[in-house]
Write a protein that holds these residues in place. Structure first.
Motif, mmCIF file in Angstrom:
data_model
loop_
_atom_site.group_PDB
_atom_site.id
_atom_site.type_symbol
_atom_site.label_atom_id
_atom_site.label_comp_id
_atom_site.label_asym_id
_atom_site.label_seq_id
_atom_site.Cartn_x
_atom_site.Cartn_y
_atom_site.Cartn_z
ATOM 1 N N SER A 45 44.616 29.011 9.251
ATOM 2 C CA SER A 45 44.757 27.765 8.485
ATOM 3 C C SER A 45 44.332 26.594 9.373
ATOM 4 O O SER A 45 44.286 26.707 10.599
ATOM 5 N N GLN A 58 47.391 23.421 15.872
ATOM 6 C CA GLN A 58 48.448 23.878 16.785
ATOM 7 C C GLN A 58 47.889 24.544 18.045
ATOM 8 O O GLN A 58 48.426 24.364 19.128
ATOM 9 N N TYR A 59 46.835 25.367 17.890
ATOM 10 C CA TYR A 59 46.499 26.291 18.985
ATOM 11 C C TYR A 59 45.126 26.098 19.628
ATOM 12 O O TYR A 59 44.897 26.603 20.725
ATOM 13 N N ASN A 109 36.532 24.730 3.551
ATOM 14 C CA ASN A 109 36.237 24.619 4.990
ATOM 15 C C ASN A 109 34.730 24.618 5.211
ATOM 16 O O ASN A 109 34.233 24.074 6.205
ATOM 17 N N SER A 129 38.892 27.899 10.001
ATOM 18 C CA SER A 129 39.468 26.789 9.223
ATOM 19 C C SER A 129 38.887 25.475 9.752
ATOM 20 O O SER A 129 39.595 24.610 10.300
ATOM 21 N N GLU A 183 46.144 24.118 9.955
ATOM 22 C CA GLU A 183 47.315 23.819 10.775
ATOM 23 C C GLU A 183 47.274 24.654 12.066
ATOM 24 O O GLU A 183 47.594 24.163 13.154
ATOM 25 N N ALA A 184 46.863 25.903 11.937
ATOM 26 C CA ALA A 184 46.780 26.766 13.127
ATOM 27 C C ALA A 184 45.764 26.211 14.129
ATOM 28 O O ALA A 184 45.980 26.254 15.341
ATOM 29 N N MET A 218 48.605 37.633 15.762
ATOM 30 C CA MET A 218 49.673 36.652 15.561
ATOM 31 C C MET A 218 49.583 36.123 14.131
ATOM 32 O O MET A 218 48.480 35.908 13.624
ATOM 33 N N ASP A 219 50.725 35.941 13.476
ATOM 34 C CA ASP A 219 50.752 35.412 12.112
ATOM 35 C C ASP A 219 52.115 34.773 11.882
ATOM 36 O O ASP A 219 53.105 35.162 12.527
ATOM 37 N N ALA A 221 40.858 38.565 8.786
ATOM 38 C CA ALA A 221 41.273 39.374 9.944
ATOM 39 C C ALA A 221 41.189 40.869 9.618
ATOM 40 O O ALA A 221 40.764 41.672 10.464
ATOM 41 N N GLY A 225 30.049 31.234 7.855
ATOM 42 C CA GLY A 225 31.111 31.530 6.893
ATOM 43 C C GLY A 225 30.571 31.823 5.513
ATOM 44 O O GLY A 225 29.612 32.575 5.341
ATOM 45 N N ALA A 226 31.168 31.169 4.514
ATOM 46 C CA ALA A 226 30.813 31.464 3.124
ATOM 47 C C ALA A 226 29.517 30.764 2.695
ATOM 48 O O ALA A 226 29.135 30.848 1.536
#
Ligand SMILES: NC(=O)C1=CN([C@@H]2O[C@H](COP(=O)(O)OP(=O)(O)OC[C@H]3O[C@@H](n4cnc5c(N)ncnc54)[C@H](OP(=O)(O)O)[C@@H]3O)[C@@H](O)[C@H]2O)C=CC1
Ligand SMILES: O=C([O-])CC(=O)C(=O)O
Length: 259
Positions: free
Chosen positions: A72, A78-79, A180, A94, A74-75, A33-34, A13, A123-124
């Motif tokens: 993450s 969740q979202y 990931n 993630s 988990e995020a 948000m964090d 971020a 990504g990487a």
């Protein structure tokens, strides 16, 4: 100008916010948000008009066109669905969370119905455009070997040690902040990659070796990444790749090279 909201105020971020400030990404940041809102304060100094959201509804109230998850797995669980249901495009770093078939199917269905885009950056890694293309020729073998310095993997070893060998879905569960890329590769190929994770005290770079065998081509891609100075588990390339994706998405027009 596109409006952008960020979930996660860590290493990736921070690079994104700098790229927005430099005008590389043509966007206005509307919300951060964090889990630890104090981490957002530092980024808010660079984007003073952005709000620090206490939950996903507050973040969506700022009416972003695009949400970037750099937090993450988990995020994502969740979202992600909520963001898509709100008709907002989403970038997922993630990507390990998307190896959950049920979540992926729900997201895909919602996104298709609403005309929403969910992007997974290269990504990487490198070369996911070719991996995607080779799906049509049929991929016979898909391997990822990730070799990182022990501290990136949270272990202490004096000689190279294989920490894991097995399918990508289990790799992302056991090493949620390190591979990931295995999920991004599997999603691009349309099949689950076989993964090996090695801690090697002799190296300083986060190294990913991808092997793809298909009727059309054999790919062997080796990426040696400098770790992010902000988070050794994360390669600097992951942030640069996301910035490049955001630059393309937010640009109003022009010639673009590569798919
Ligand atoms: N696809 C790819 O190629 C790559 C993916 N990644 C992944 O991208 C993600 C971000 O990486 P990076 O920026 O380096 O990570 P950082 O740890 O530097 O930053 C992530 C931030 O998000 C916060 N966070 C975690 N979970 C949640 C949540 N549920 N809700 C809100 N905030 C949350 C973290 O808080 P706290 O520290 O308290 O947990 C932390 O402050 C990671 O999952 C990483 O593994 C990284 C590199 C490459
Ligand atoms: O940055 C990297 O080298 C890979 C990484 O952390 C991930 O895929 O989660």
């Amino acid at each position: 100008m596109k409006k952008l909201a960020l979930i996660g105020c860590g290493a990736i971020a921070s690079e994104i916010v700098e790229a927005v400030n430099q005008g590389v990404i043509e966007a206005e940041i509307t919300a951060f948000m964090d889990l630890a809102p104090e981490k957002c304060l530092r980024l808010q100094q660079l984007a003073p008009r952005a709000r620090i959201a206490r939950n996903i509804e507050e973040l969506l109230e700022t009416r972003p066109d695009l949400v970037v998850e750099a937090a993450s797995q988990e995020a994502v669980r969740q979202y992600a669905l909520r963001v898509v249901e709100a008709g907002v495009d989403l970038v997922v770093l993630s990507a390990g969370a998307l190896l959950d078939k049920e979540l992926l199917e729900k997201l895909n269905r919602e996104a298709e119905q609403r005309g929403v885009h969910v992007y997974v950056p290269t990504g990487a890694l490198a070369g996911l455009d070719a991996v995607r293309a080779l799906r049509r020729a049929g991929i016979r073998r898909l391997l990822l070997r990730t070799v990182k310095p022990p501290k990136s993997l949270g272990v202490e070893v004096n000689e190279p040690r294989v920490l894991y060998r097995g399918p990508a879905s289990e790799a992302v569960r056991l090493y949620p902040f390190n591979v990931n890329v295995a999920a991004a590769l599997s999603l691009a190929a349309g099949m689950e990659a076989e993964v090996e994770i090695v801690a090697d005290p002799r190296i300083e770079r986060n190294t990913h070796i991808v092997i793809v065998e298909s009727k059309a081509s054999r790919l062997e891609i080796r990426v040696e990444n400098v770790p992010s100075p902000r988070n050794p588990r994360t390669s600097l390339l992951a942030a640069l790749s996301t910035i490049e994706l955001l630059r393309r998405i937010t640009r109003s027009g022009g010639v673009e090279v590569g798919s």
